[in-house]
Scaffold this motif. Structure first.
Motif, PDB file in Angstrom:
ATOM      1  N   PHE A   1       0.835  -1.210   0.000  1.00 35.57           N
ATOM      2  CA  PHE A   1       0.000   0.000   0.000  1.00 35.57           C
ATOM      3  C   PHE A   1       0.868   1.257   0.000  1.00 35.57           C
ATOM      4  O   PHE A   1       0.413   2.323  -0.365  1.00 35.57           O
ATOM      5  N   ILE A   2       2.056   1.116   0.515  1.00 37.25           N
ATOM      6  CA  ILE A   2       2.886   2.310   0.729  1.00 37.25           C
ATOM      7  C   ILE A   2       4.248   2.106   0.080  1.00 37.25           C
ATOM      8  O   ILE A   2       4.677   0.975  -0.187  1.00 37.25           O
ATOM      9  N   ASP A   3       4.912   3.228  -0.198  1.00 41.09           N
ATOM     10  CA  ASP A   3       6.259   3.172  -0.758  1.00 41.09           C
ATOM     11  C   ASP A   3       7.283   3.235   0.370  1.00 41.09           C
ATOM     12  O   ASP A   3       7.030   3.832   1.414  1.00 41.09           O
ATOM     13  N   TYR A   4       8.429   2.641   0.126  1.00 42.47           N
ATOM     14  CA  TYR A   4       9.522   2.668   1.107  1.00 42.47           C
ATOM     15  C   TYR A   4      10.664   3.499   0.564  1.00 42.47           C
ATOM     16  O   TYR A   4      10.840   3.544  -0.633  1.00 42.47           O
ATOM     17  N   PRO A   5      11.441   4.137   1.414  1.00 46.00           N
ATOM     18  CA  PRO A   5      11.342   4.062   2.876  1.00 46.00           C
ATOM     19  C   PRO A   5      10.135   4.813   3.419  1.00 46.00           C
ATOM     20  O   PRO A   5       9.665   5.769   2.808  1.00 46.00           O
ATOM     21  N   TYR A   6       9.651   4.331   4.559  1.00 39.46           N
ATOM     22  CA  TYR A   6       8.606   5.031   5.319  1.00 39.46           C
ATOM     23  C   TYR A   6       9.189   6.363   5.756  1.00 39.46           C
ATOM     24  O   TYR A   6      10.313   6.420   6.263  1.00 39.46           O
ATOM     25  N   VAL A   7       8.460   7.438   5.520  1.00 34.01           N
ATOM     26  CA  VAL A   7       8.960   8.780   5.869  1.00 34.01           C
ATOM     27  C   VAL A   7       7.913   9.515   6.706  1.00 34.01           C
ATOM     28  O   VAL A   7       6.706   9.304   6.539  1.00 34.01           O
TER      29      VAL A   7
ATOM     30  N   TRP B   1       1.815   8.160   4.824  1.00 35.17           N
ATOM     31  CA  TRP B   1       0.381   7.908   4.693  1.00 35.17           C
ATOM     32  C   TRP B   1      -0.309   9.026   3.943  1.00 35.17           C
ATOM     33  O   TRP B   1      -1.308   8.813   3.260  1.00 35.17           O
ATOM     34  N   ASN B   2       0.234  10.234   4.036  1.00 31.49           N
ATOM     35  CA  ASN B   2      -0.311  11.336   3.242  1.00 31.49           C
ATOM     36  C   ASN B   2      -0.064  11.085   1.761  1.00 31.49           C
ATOM     37  O   ASN B   2      -0.932  11.325   0.917  1.00 31.49           O
ATOM     38  N   LEU B   3       1.114  10.561   1.424  1.00 30.08           N
ATOM     39  CA  LEU B   3       1.419  10.234   0.032  1.00 30.08           C
ATOM     40  C   LEU B   3       0.467   9.152  -0.476  1.00 30.08           C
ATOM     41  O   LEU B   3       0.077   9.149  -1.645  1.00 30.08           O
ATOM     42  N   SER B   4       0.091   8.231   0.407  1.00 25.32           N
ATOM     43  CA  SER B   4      -0.731   7.111  -0.037  1.00 25.32           C
ATOM     44  C   SER B   4      -2.207   7.501  -0.171  1.00 25.32           C
ATOM     45  O   SER B   4      -2.898   7.007  -1.051  1.00 25.32           O
TER      46      SER B   4
ATOM     47  N   PHE C   1      -0.826  15.892   7.126  1.00 26.90           N
ATOM     48  CA  PHE C   1       0.525  16.042   7.662  1.00 26.90           C
ATOM     49  C   PHE C   1       0.484  16.130   9.184  1.00 26.90           C
ATOM     50  O   PHE C   1       1.318  15.542   9.867  1.00 26.90           O
ATOM     51  N   TYR C   2      -0.489  16.852   9.714  1.00 26.49           N
ATOM     52  CA  TYR C   2      -0.502  17.080  11.168  1.00 26.49           C
ATOM     53  C   TYR C   2      -0.936  15.843  11.925  1.00 26.49           C
ATOM     54  O   TYR C   2      -0.285  15.435  12.876  1.00 26.49           O
ATOM     55  N   ALA C   3      -2.068  15.246  11.509  1.00 26.14           N
ATOM     56  CA  ALA C   3      -2.537  13.996  12.118  1.00 26.14           C
ATOM     57  C   ALA C   3      -2.676  14.092  13.634  1.00 26.14           C
ATOM     58  O   ALA C   3      -2.394  13.139  14.363  1.00 26.14           O
TER      59      ALA C   3
END
Ligand SMILES: Nc1nc2c(c(=O)[nH]1)N[C@H]1C(S)=C(S)[C@@H](COP(=O)(O)O)O[C@H]1N2
Ligand SMILES: [Mo]
Length: 323
Positions: free
Chosen positions: A191-197, A259-262, A269-271
């Motif tokens: 679901f997400i790209d790496y590296p996790y940022v 997660w914002n990218l996904s 961004f703030y979450a």
């Protein structure tokens, strides 16, 4: 307020470490590492913890485990995880992180600071401050939560060592990439790209609640919880608390976050934990608290996860827009 520094503690506050399940002692008592691997999810972590880390953890002043909220059992906090690098199932991180070896560990620091470089973890921790214990609520965006006793140092004290300049408006974090040891990073269906940022505004990063953990429950961090060092931002949804951090960058512009990218409409961004701003697909008004003795309660979610002292960071901001 939950933060208490070693200097604020009285004798009565100090809990002997034996109040926690002490994995190392149990393993030693059992005659070596015979137990390792026998209890999935609890003993999946690496067996090669360096002595500086064991010593740092042992020297932590432990505050009382007695709090008005029950502390989540260690077995739950180490077997029900989100760490997509090891798989997307809640049991995957404990099950599949055994081959991950977090020692030795280096962190590369770059960007807008006067002391960039690549550093061993040990001097970065000892240079920040004496380690302390913090009992924090962790509220996942999926609406479950835990109460966990962490060991570590304030993020701000860690960051100050690199002397960020006035151009550093944000700080970005990156999880290590080791596809050989992290099966999720090899997956073609991720679901997400790496590296996790992840990233924070500089003033958020310098808030005294922002914490870098190297241990939990009186022990070094297990792999599934982000060994050897992970961020903790208890007023934000859990996905901001990035694990196994190997790069820190001081930057001028708001950095991208995984997660914002996904899904930008679902994860901002703030979450910041906010019971009044629902996730597009579910309510954030309440949460499933995974507590002591395996008890699961439905409780109301609090603004900033109950950490009201961070409110001034967001004064004047529309928190529906900046979610
Ligand atoms: N690198 C990385 N960090 C991560 C995650 C992840 O998948 N990869 N998951 C996040 C999410 S969604 C949560 S809720 C917390 C969970 O931390 P825990 O497993 O220690 O409770 O870690 C966060 N940090
Ligand atoms: Mo999460």
């Amino acid at each position: 307020m939950l933060i208490r520094h070693a200097s604020d503690l009285t004798e009565n506050d100090v809990t002997p470490k034996s109040a926690f399940v002490n994995r190392r002692q149990i393993i030693q008592a059992a005659g070596g590492i015979a137990l390792a691997g026998a209890v999935p999810g609890v003993f999946a972590e690496s067996q090669s913890v360096p002595s500086w880390l064991n010593q740092t953890v042992d020297q932590t002043v432990f505050r009382s485990v007695t709090t008005d909220e029950g502390i989540t059992d260690r077995a739950d906090a180490t077997s029900y995880n989100n760490f997509y690098e090891f798989g997307t199932g809640k049991g995957d991180p404990a099950r599949h992180s055994g081959d991950f070896n977090p020692y030795p560990w280096e962190i590369t620091v770059d960007g807008e600071c006067t002391k960039p470089g690549t550093f061993d973890l040990a001097p970065l921790i000892s240079g920040a401050s004496a380690s302390e214990e913090r009992i924090y609520r962790l509220r996942c965006v999926e609406a479950w939560s835990m109460v966990i006793p962490w060991i570590g140092v304030e993020l701000g004290k860690l960051l100050q060592q690199f002397e960020p300049t006035s151009d550093a408006r944000y700080v970005a974090f990156e999880t290590i990439e080791r596809p050989d040891e992290m099966r999720g990073q090899r997956s073609r269906f991720s679901f997400i790209d790496y590296p996790y940022v992840e990233g924070l505004r500089m003033d958020e990063a310098m808030h005294p609640l922002a914490f870098m953990a190297i241990g939990m429950y009186g022990e070094p961090l297990p792999n599934q919880n982000g060994a050897p060092i992970r961020l903790l931002l208890p007023w934000k949804y859990g996905f901001k608390s990035i694990k196994s951090v190997s790069r820190i960058s001081f930057v001028r512009e708001m950095p991208p976050t995984t997660w914002n990218l996904s899904a930008a409409n679902e994860y901002g961004f703030y979450a910041n934990v906010n019971p009044e701003v629902d996730h597009p697909r579910w309510s954030q008004a309440s949460e499933r608290r995974i507590g002591a003795n395996g008890d699961v309660d439905r409780i109301e979610t609090r603004m900033f996860n109950g950490y009201d002292e961070v409110a001034p960071l967001y004064a004047g901001m529309d928190l529906r827009k900046f979610f």
